[in-house]
Design a protein around this motif. Structure first.
Motif, PDB file in Angstrom:
ATOM      1  N   SER A   1      17.250   0.558  -0.789  1.00 23.35           N
ATOM      2  CA  SER A   1      16.978  -0.719  -1.466  1.00 23.35           C
ATOM      3  C   SER A   1      16.447  -1.733  -0.471  1.00 23.35           C
ATOM      4  O   SER A   1      16.711  -2.920  -0.568  1.00 23.35           O
ATOM      5  CB  SER A   1      18.226  -1.236  -2.183  1.00 23.35           C
TER       6      SER A   1
ATOM      7  N   GLY B   1      10.446   7.747   3.489  1.00 28.65           N
ATOM      8  CA  GLY B   1      11.103   7.217   4.671  1.00 28.65           C
ATOM      9  C   GLY B   1      10.849   7.957   5.979  1.00 28.65           C
ATOM     10  O   GLY B   1      10.479   7.346   6.971  1.00 28.65           O
TER      11      GLY B   1
ATOM     12  N   ASP C   1      22.073   3.444  -2.749  1.00 27.63           N
ATOM     13  CA  ASP C   1      21.835   3.086  -1.351  1.00 27.63           C
ATOM     14  C   ASP C   1      23.094   3.355  -0.558  1.00 27.63           C
ATOM     15  O   ASP C   1      24.205   3.232  -1.097  1.00 27.63           O
ATOM     16  CB  ASP C   1      21.400   1.615  -1.219  1.00 27.63           C
TER      17      ASP C   1
ATOM     18  N   ARG D   1      12.948  -3.084   2.038  1.00 28.83           N
ATOM     19  CA  ARG D   1      11.681  -3.771   1.740  1.00 28.83           C
ATOM     20  C   ARG D   1      10.733  -2.902   0.920  1.00 28.83           C
ATOM     21  O   ARG D   1      10.082  -3.365  -0.001  1.00 28.83           O
ATOM     22  CB  ARG D   1      10.984  -4.155   3.048  1.00 28.83           C
ATOM     23  N   VAL D   2      10.637  -1.616   1.274  1.00 27.56           N
ATOM     24  CA  VAL D   2       9.725  -0.724   0.556  1.00 27.56           C
ATOM     25  C   VAL D   2      10.338  -0.319  -0.782  1.00 27.56           C
ATOM     26  O   VAL D   2       9.707  -0.448  -1.843  1.00 27.56           O
ATOM     27  CB  VAL D   2       9.386   0.510   1.418  1.00 27.56           C
TER      28      VAL D   2
ATOM     29  N   GLY E   1       2.160   7.419   5.587  1.00 29.02           N
ATOM     30  CA  GLY E   1       1.364   6.186   5.685  1.00 29.02           C
ATOM     31  C   GLY E   1       0.041   6.451   6.373  1.00 29.02           C
ATOM     32  O   GLY E   1      -0.064   7.343   7.216  1.00 29.02           O
TER      33      GLY E   1
ATOM     34  N   ARG F   1       0.841  -1.209   0.000  1.00 27.72           N
ATOM     35  CA  ARG F   1       0.000   0.000   0.000  1.00 27.72           C
ATOM     36  C   ARG F   1       0.874   1.256   0.000  1.00 27.72           C
ATOM     37  O   ARG F   1       0.488   2.297  -0.516  1.00 27.72           O
ATOM     38  CB  ARG F   1      -1.036  -0.025   1.110  1.00 27.72           C
TER      39      ARG F   1
HETATM   40  N1  LIG Z   1       5.339   6.370   4.369  1.00 27.09           N
HETATM   41  C1  LIG Z   1       4.905   5.150   4.605  1.00 27.09           C
HETATM   42  O1  LIG Z   1       3.742   4.831   4.433  1.00 27.09           O
HETATM   43  C2  LIG Z   1       5.884   4.101   5.040  1.00 27.09           C
HETATM   44  C3  LIG Z   1       5.483   2.763   5.102  1.00 27.09           C
HETATM   45  C4  LIG Z   1       6.430   1.797   5.423  1.00 27.09           C
HETATM   46  C5  LIG Z   1       7.728   2.184   5.722  1.00 27.09           C
HETATM   47  N2  LIG Z   1       8.058   3.494   5.688  1.00 27.09           N
HETATM   48  C6  LIG Z   1       9.402   3.940   6.006  1.00 27.09           C
HETATM   49  O2  LIG Z   1      10.238   3.715   4.895  1.00 27.09           O
HETATM   50  C7  LIG Z   1      11.572   3.519   5.363  1.00 27.09           C
HETATM   51  C8  LIG Z   1      12.123   2.246   4.765  1.00 27.09           C
HETATM   52  O3  LIG Z   1      11.393   1.133   5.292  1.00 27.09           O
HETATM   53  P1  LIG Z   1      11.818  -0.364   4.913  1.00 27.09           P
HETATM   54  O4  LIG Z   1      10.817  -1.258   5.554  1.00 27.09           O
HETATM   55  O5  LIG Z   1      12.076  -0.463   3.445  1.00 27.09           O
HETATM   56  O6  LIG Z   1      13.197  -0.480   5.713  1.00 27.09           O
HETATM   57  P2  LIG Z   1      14.472  -1.343   5.354  1.00 27.09           P
HETATM   58  O7  LIG Z   1      15.212  -1.473   6.645  1.00 27.09           O
HETATM   59  O8  LIG Z   1      14.095  -2.572   4.620  1.00 27.09           O
HETATM   60  O9  LIG Z   1      15.300  -0.391   4.363  1.00 27.09           O
HETATM   61  C9  LIG Z   1      15.917   0.784   4.819  1.00 27.09           C
HETATM   62  C10 LIG Z   1      16.767   1.375   3.707  1.00 27.09           C
HETATM   63  O10 LIG Z   1      17.348   2.591   4.198  1.00 27.09           O
HETATM   64  C11 LIG Z   1      18.770   2.559   4.002  1.00 27.09           C
HETATM   65  N3  LIG Z   1      19.355   3.352   5.071  1.00 27.09           N
HETATM   66  C12 LIG Z   1      19.499   3.016   6.374  1.00 27.09           C
HETATM   67  N4  LIG Z   1      20.058   4.038   7.053  1.00 27.09           N
HETATM   68  C13 LIG Z   1      20.265   5.036   6.167  1.00 27.09           C
HETATM   69  C14 LIG Z   1      20.824   6.342   6.244  1.00 27.09           C
HETATM   70  N5  LIG Z   1      21.239   6.826   7.407  1.00 27.09           N
HETATM   71  N6  LIG Z   1      20.899   7.077   5.129  1.00 27.09           N
HETATM   72  C15 LIG Z   1      20.478   6.593   3.945  1.00 27.09           C
HETATM   73  N7  LIG Z   1      19.928   5.366   3.800  1.00 27.09           N
HETATM   74  C16 LIG Z   1      19.837   4.606   4.899  1.00 27.09           C
HETATM   75  C17 LIG Z   1      19.119   1.081   4.074  1.00 27.09           C
HETATM   76  O11 LIG Z   1      20.354   0.805   3.448  1.00 27.09           O
HETATM   77  C18 LIG Z   1      17.938   0.485   3.302  1.00 27.09           C
HETATM   78  O12 LIG Z   1      18.110   0.592   1.907  1.00 27.09           O
HETATM   79  C19 LIG Z   1      11.482   3.510   6.891  1.00 27.09           C
HETATM   80  O13 LIG Z   1      11.803   4.793   7.377  1.00 27.09           O
HETATM   81  C20 LIG Z   1      10.038   3.196   7.148  1.00 27.09           C
HETATM   82  O14 LIG Z   1       9.588   3.670   8.381  1.00 27.09           O
HETATM   83  C21 LIG Z   1       7.167   4.453   5.351  1.00 27.09           C
END
Ligand SMILES: NC(=O)c1ccc[n+]([C@@H]2O[C@H](COP(=O)([O-])OP(=O)(O)OC[C@H]3O[C@@H](n4cnc5c(N)ncnc54)[C@H](O)[C@@H]3O)[C@@H](O)[C@H]2O)c1
Length: 322
Positions: free
Chosen positions: A137, A223, A161, A139-140, A298, A112
């Motif tokens: 890179s 993020g 990344d 999960r999202v 979100g 979503r």
């Molecule tokens: N807006 C929304 O609806 C929504 C929904 C889900 C997740 N998110 C947010 O999206 C972000 C990513 O979630 P995810 O589940 O893919 O997490 P994840 O842990 O799978 O991925 C995190 C990514 O961020 C990178 N990263 C980590 N620290 C960093 C830094 N200091 N500078 C630059 N890159 C960095 C990692 O290498 C990785 O690619 C999180 O902040 C999460 O809270 C937002």
């Protein structure tokens, strides 16, 4: 009650259908109180958080649903080698309260989220957007190319990344699925060549600088979810037409709370929510040169739209209750 695991939940949430369902959902709206945060003390590790995200249909709506996403955030899991976040979605009949389905909340959240960004891009990015820069890179981020390809003719995906090895693996996966993709190390050049710049990271310092952004670009920030997190700098927000998923973005994300608190932008700088765009109350992008900026944190609305879509498809497809 239907029990729909990750594989089944994923299979029943194709992006084109989900993006259309979200468009309808944001237009109709629902009731969604501010999410509940509960801190849970832990011994010898950071506190955990229990997040509850409820939403339910307006009383006039038929069919009527009520759902709750239960999210466990456990920072100590990093040391255990386990994911820091786990979520479950429970869907009920909105009238009787009867339980309908238990769904994989991780899949609901990831799909979503990227579908919400793709929907926003349908209103905000140039129709001929071909080059997509994905920052992150995880999960999202790993689902963003597929979601964007459902709304724009993306021909080339650039990936940056902080963890270069992770970016390499992501690009390999994209290439094996037939996409033209490459890892980039020079973020400035990548930002200035992309039509759409999307970020899904845990960054606390800006990654995208306004000085690098060329006219016509669409910036999508996923993020940052606390006032201390940033993915783009003040210049980027000042030079852009700014849109948000819901009003919660104004109080949760540093990308907006920081420039608002510093008086760099005022509340009126934020043009519209996704609900306004879906309802036609705001036209979105108005010309080819405009730089557009979408900040999402979100929403429980997007969760219930996705959960409903899975449940209705599973019922129609005759998935039997276990
Ligand atoms: N807006 C929304 O609806 C929504 C929904 C889900 C997740 N998110 C947010 O999206 C972000 C990513 O979630 P995810 O589940 O893919 O997490 P994840 O842990 O799978 O991925 C995190 C990514 O961020 C990178 N990263 C980590 N620290 C960093 C830094 N200091 N500078 C630059 N890159 C960095 C990692 O290498 C990785 O690619 C999180 O902040 C999460 O809270 C937002």
């Amino acid at each position: 009650m239907k029990i729909l695991d990750a594989e089944m939940t994923r299979a029943l949430l194709p992006f084109d259908g989900l993006i259309d369902a979200l468009n309808q959902g944001f237009r109709t709206g629902c009731v969604s109180p501010i999410r509940h945060h509960h801190t849970i003390d832990r011994n010898n590790e950071p506190d955990a958080t229990l997040l509850l995200m409820p939403a339910w249909s307006h009383s006039r709506d038929d069919p009527s649903y009520l759902g709750v996403k239960i999210v466990m955030v456990v920072p100590g899991n990093t040391a255990r080698g386990l994911p820091g976040l786990t979520s479950t979605y429970i869907l009920y009949d909105g009238v009787s309260g009867a339980q309908l389905a238990l769904l994989d909340g991780n899949v609901i959240t990831a799909r979503r989220t990227v579908a919400t960004s793709a929907l926003a891009a349908r209103y905000l990015s140039r129709e001929d957007s071909k080059t997509l820069l994905v920052i992150g890179s995880g999960r999202v981020a790993s689902l963003l190319p597929q979601a964007y390809r459902a709304v724009r003719p993306i021909e080339r995906v650039l990936v940056w990344d902080i963890d270069a090895a992770r970016a390499d693996r992501f690009v390999e996966t994209l290439r094996s699925s037939g996409m033209k993709a490459e890892v980039v190390s020079d973020l400035e050049t990548a930002v200035s060549t992309a039509d759409i710049v999307t970020a899904a990271t845990l960054a606390t310092e800006p990654l995208v600088k306004g000085a690098w952004v060329r006219p016509g670009t669409h910036i999508d920030l996923i993020g940052g979810f606390t006032p201390r997190m940033r993915e783009a700098d003040d210049d980027a927000v000042v030079m852009s037409s700014v849109f948000i998923d819901t009003l919660e973005a104004l109080i949760e994300s540093g990308d907006l709370t920081q420039p608002l608190a510093a008086g760099i932008i005022g509340r009126s700088h934020v043009r519209a929510t996704l609900a306004d765009l879906a309802a036609g109350k705001n036209p979105g992008r108005t010309n080819r040169e405009e730089i557009t900026y979408f900040k999402a944190v979100g929403s429980a609305l997007a969760d219930i739209v996705a959960a409903r879509m899975v449940y209705e498809a599973a019922s129609g497809a005759g998935v039997s209750a276990r």
